[in-house]
Design an enzyme around this catalytic site. Structure first.
Site, PDB file in Angstrom:
ATOM      1  N   HIS A   1      63.131  66.163  48.333  1.00 45.43           N
ATOM      2  CA  HIS A   1      63.138  66.755  47.252  1.00 45.43           C
ATOM      3  C   HIS A   1      64.418  67.449  47.254  1.00 45.43           C
ATOM      4  O   HIS A   1      64.555  68.295  46.246  1.00 45.43           O
ATOM      5  CB  HIS A   1      61.936  67.823  47.095  1.00 45.43           C
ATOM      6  CG  HIS A   1      60.788  67.091  47.220  1.00 45.43           C
ATOM      7  ND1 HIS A   1      60.376  66.007  46.362  1.00 45.43           N
ATOM      8  CD2 HIS A   1      59.907  67.174  47.992  1.00 45.43           C
ATOM      9  CE1 HIS A   1      59.136  65.387  46.571  1.00 45.43           C
ATOM     10  NE2 HIS A   1      58.581  66.379  47.613  1.00 45.43           N
TER      11      HIS A   1
ATOM     12  N   HIS B   1      55.653  63.184  43.666  1.00 44.79           N
ATOM     13  CA  HIS B   1      55.399  62.183  44.918  1.00 44.79           C
ATOM     14  C   HIS B   1      54.909  61.052  44.306  1.00 44.79           C
ATOM     15  O   HIS B   1      54.315  60.310  44.991  1.00 44.79           O
ATOM     16  CB  HIS B   1      54.515  62.879  45.805  1.00 44.79           C
ATOM     17  CG  HIS B   1      54.619  64.270  46.224  1.00 44.79           C
ATOM     18  ND1 HIS B   1      54.196  65.300  45.767  1.00 44.79           N
ATOM     19  CD2 HIS B   1      55.377  64.682  47.213  1.00 44.79           C
ATOM     20  CE1 HIS B   1      54.638  66.501  46.344  1.00 44.79           C
ATOM     21  NE2 HIS B   1      55.392  66.083  47.372  1.00 44.79           N
TER      22      HIS B   1
END
Ligand SMILES: Nc1ncnc2c1ncn2[C@@H]1O[C@H](COP(=O)(O)OP(=O)(O)O)[C@@H](O)[C@H]1O
Ligand SMILES: Nc1ncnc2c1ncn2[C@@H]1O[C@H](COP(=O)(O)OP(=O)(O)O)[C@@H](O)[C@H]1O
Ligand SMILES: [Mg+2]
Ligand SMILES: [Mg+2]
Ligand SMILES: [Mg+2]
Ligand SMILES: [Mg+2]
Lengths: 206, 326, 326, 206
Positions: free
Chosen positions: C47, C210
């Site tokens: 991320h 996700h």
């Protein structure tokens, strides 16, 4: 020959052919040649509507193209038109065949000066130069205006086709190496089509 | 395009504004900075933060924005130059592409004729894949333009005159070498199809930022393998020797996760350390992109003492400094 | 993973270092800062710049890094906390995910039992698509964590005590709402296949970082249409009224060209202006990514005077400030 | 029953089944349950090699799992093992069937405490609780160690299968909504397989 009439129908001419020009440019450039020429044609038609003389039209039209279509062909055309406008005597009214020769020669020179390309580099010049030569030859033979254009168009056609065998040495397509071989140069093909269209116009057929 | 530019100016109204009378020109909010050489850049869009993301203090003063992958107009360039001109001339600093060169040259003529504004031009040409070192000035300009912006920007900021700023830009350019790899092509919106196809298990080495072909196409390689292919080439190109100092730029072309860029950075560092080449500073991130292309490039910038100082000088753009920087 | 972390520390050796004895912990090079409340974060990788890219002055002091999309271990978290602890306690500030919560809770127990270090925990929960406002604390944490880092970081930097820093973090979180859209899935390397499939002409609204499913799947929409779907929802969620002040974050999830983020920003601004909601500051870029996912999210942060001040306070990380910032 | 022998063969047990666990987890989580359990098994085997007593093994093994496998199942297992270790009297040698019951109950309680899940939330607990109940029932009937495990395994099997009809209320899979329905919970299935394997071990068949 009425330059205003030519100027006014340029957008229509571009509309009819823009897809082909885009296509040819896509094969070895970025596919925007038709867009560029359409924008240039529109700008030139608009400029004609407010221009007093052919000289004004070329000067103001060139400036408008410069703004509207800043890609390679656009900027070369724009500079060439401005140069041609400057070369014409201020008092020019309708264009004589001699005036036309001056315009063409000045444009070709300016394109070479600004773009730095030579004949054989696979550009618009590879059609433009032979066309001008044919035109000049015809002028010495005292051919009529539409015959001159037709003769130039024929020369441009042959030489535009021959660009398929050339390797590009300038502009975007020169980076493409192998990927661009075997294709006609879009600018050269446009040049031929423009002469052909002018010949038809002059003969009253278009 | 115009929506994009409005979105940018709306995001950073205290730092950027439109050029008056031309929605394709963006300049520093505080332009013109009097008494400073102004730097103008420009080029096609689709490469953010190149070019317009480098408008800011310590970098460039203004930018002309073209359509995707096409040159802005000479008139926009001239208008930008007029509004950033602080009385000491304007440097045109841009990537070496034909369409841009023609337009910047024309803009220079316009400015000289109509406004009496002096300009000099430096074209960044750092893509080693596009021409050999002995003809480096004909190379394409790619991510290494970052170093030219940074050092020339600092040179202008410290008060150098136009010739000096141009000299710094040229020096930075001649000492920068970049090589890129691509895992996918980019799609030019106007044409709607990818510039070329790459298989899922292939990559292209030396790819240009508009999808221009590279030197060779290979099977997918690991970061380590890519670095081993690219770094020695850059070392050779810049004639780097043990003890030389460089800045490193690992640049993502848009669709490469930052995670992978840092893995690449590790490999690049390892190879340079092996050659005892000293790494003065490292930059990792998206400094020049190509729409959704997946890939990255590595640039090395061979430093000298002056360039080091200029590289370290304060600078600020909203694209590179979220929290401000000067 | 470890290669990636080495690449990061090698890139910014003056600003970051590894936690001693644990290669999965990264802390400020100058940690511990004595007399300051320390802030620790952490979470799965994939991320960037979340989470580790927020380690820096005015932000967080240390970060534990897990494998892709999985929690780091409680032991790493405890070790990070030990080495950033400046004597005034540690705030665990992280995104609301189950695995992370369990590990941070365990780390807190370890630190209390073994080291006598006080901790408090604040979980960022800003994804409006994952739960209704009245259960906002069960929302997933997404890009809005940026605002919590920034304000809590500034609170710690100015000398607030642990309770105060935690209060700021909680206040920021409760006043932040985010909604994302995705055009493509992300692939978790361990599994090798996309988390789910989206058609070429489809997009998912409310998607998690996700690849968690969103609220609805629709035909591809323009930036304007997306904004019209998302912004009113955020306005309602935060009960924003004319005259209220917000900060805007338009975040790219990795494979979205910055050009498109700025177009989105323009649409967001237009809608907020229509409602007379004042935009105090705007952030556009990649602040939290999801590997190669294509998409973006919009966050609104409802400000008050104190939060404005904290938002504007100086801060610096190598990920968000190329040229330094403090 | 020799706890060392069990500990040493855990990695082999995990290797045989990790693909299935990954697969089950992939359908509604992130597909790493097999990886997690393999790492946990390896850590437990390593810890057994240096542990003096079963209590040490549980305590140190739990700590090792905590580090090696910080995903949900890893951390729950780790905490549960540590709690079980603490619950066993220091002097415990080999585990009696009563000790085993204590271990199981302590583990289940710690998993509930730390994870906050209830029976019916579609987790490992949905197999674990029924298994423990069956075990306890058997203990009252004075069944032998391997019979106890077999009875527990049977209960776990039935209840693990029943998780397919449950909606996940916790952890990663709870976000998946529709996409996860109709699937057996990976953690519950692992729980059943572990009991079955233990039953075989105790009977000397594995
Ligand atoms: N240096 C040059 N001199 C003359 N004509 C050129 C030159 N370079 C390119 N051209 C012509 O321009 C055409 C492409 O024009 P255009 O599509 O506007 O270029 P681009 O999109 O690359 O800026 C080519 O087909 C070629 O005929
Ligand atoms: N709150 C909980 N309590 C008990 N068990 C849980 C809980 N949440 C998830 N689980 C179990 O954990 C399993 C997934 O474990 P794991 O793959 O390690 O999780 P993740 O990868 O999401 O961190 C699920 O199949 C379920 O049995
Ligand atoms: Mg073109
Ligand atoms: Mg073009
Ligand atoms: Mg996991
Ligand atoms: Mg899992």
């Amino acid at each position: 020959m009425d330059w205003r009439q030519i100027a006014e129908s340029l957008p229509e001419f571009a509309e009819k052919n823009r897809a082909v020009w885009n296509e040819l440019d896509a094969a070895q450039g970025d596919g925007d040649l038709g867009v560029t020429l359409q924008l240039a044609a529109n700008a030139l038609a608009d400029a004609a509507a407010v221009a007093g003389t052919v000289r004004d039209w070329l000067l103001e039209g060139g400036r408008a193209v410069r703004k509207a279509a800043p890609s390679t062909m656009g900027i070369l055309l724009a500079s060439a038109l401005i140069a041609a406008g400057k070369a014409l005597p201020p008092e020019t009214g309708e264009l004589s065949s001699r005036d036309w020769l001056l315009v063409q020669k000045t444009m070709a020179e300016e394109i070479m000066r600004r773009g730095g390309a030579q004949r054989g580099d696979k550009t618009v010049l590879d059609a433009f130069h032979p066309a001008i030569e044919a035109y000049e030859e015809g002028l010495e033979q005292n051919l009529a205006a539409e015959e001159l254009m037709a003769k130039a168009a024929e020369a441009a056609n042959r030489s535009a086709e021959a660009t398929a065998d050339m390797a590009s040495k300038t502009g975007r397509s020169s980076w493409l190496g192998e990927r661009a071989s075997g294709r006609i140069d879009g600018g050269a093909w446009f040049c031929y089509q423009l002469y052909e269209w002018l010949a038809l116009k002059l003969s009253g057929k278009a | 395009m115009d929506e994009m530019l409005q979105g940018i100016v709306k995001a950073f109204p205290d730092r950027l504004r439109f050029t008056e009378g031309d929605p394709r020109g963006i300049i520093r909010a505080d332009a013109p900075v009097q008494g400073k050489v102004a730097i103008a850049t420009g080029g096609g869009s689709g490469h953010l933060p190149v070019f317009l993301g480098y408008v800011g203090k310590g970098l460039v003063d203004g930018c002309s924005v073209g359509n995707v992958f096409s040159s802005p107009s000479a008139d926009t360039m001239a208008q930008v130059a007029r509004q950033i001109h602080g009385g000491r001339g304007v440097l045109f600093l841009y990537g070496n592409y034909f369409g841009d060169k023609m337009n910047f040259d024309l803009a220079a003529e316009i400015l000289e004729d109509e406004d009496g504004i002096r300009t000099l031009s430096v074209r960044v040409a750092d893509d080693v894949a596009s021409a050999p070192r002995d003809r480096w000035e004909s190379r394409r300009g790619v991510a290494g333009i970052f170093f030219a912006y940074k050092t020339a920007g600092a040179s202008a900021e410290r008060g150098d005159d136009l010739e000096q700023v141009a000299e710094i830009a040229r020096r930075a350019t001649s000492r920068t070498a970049t090589m890129g790899v691509a895992l996918s092509s980019c799609t030019i919106p106007a044409s709607g199809k990818p510039t070329f196809e790459i298989g899922d298990d292939e990559m292209e080495i030396g790819m240009g930022i508009h999808g221009e072909p590279g030197i060779t196409r290979t099977k997918l390689m690991s970061a380590g393998e890519i670095a081993e292919r690219v770094v020695p080439e850059l070392i050779r190109d810049l004639s780097l020797a043990a003890g030389d100092e460089v800045a490193v730029l690992v640049n993502g072309s848009g669709a490469t996760p930052p995670e992978e860029l840092f893995i690449m950075n590790r490999e690049v560092h390892a190879l340079l350390e092996k050659e005892k080449i000293r790494i003065y500073r490292t930059f990792v991130g998206e400094y020049a992109t190509s729409l959704e292309m997946a890939g990255c490039s590595v640039s090395l910038f061979k430093l000298d003492d002056e360039l080091k100082m200029l590289l370290d000088a304060p600078a600020d753009t909203p694209f590179l400094n979220t929290f401000g920087g000067v």
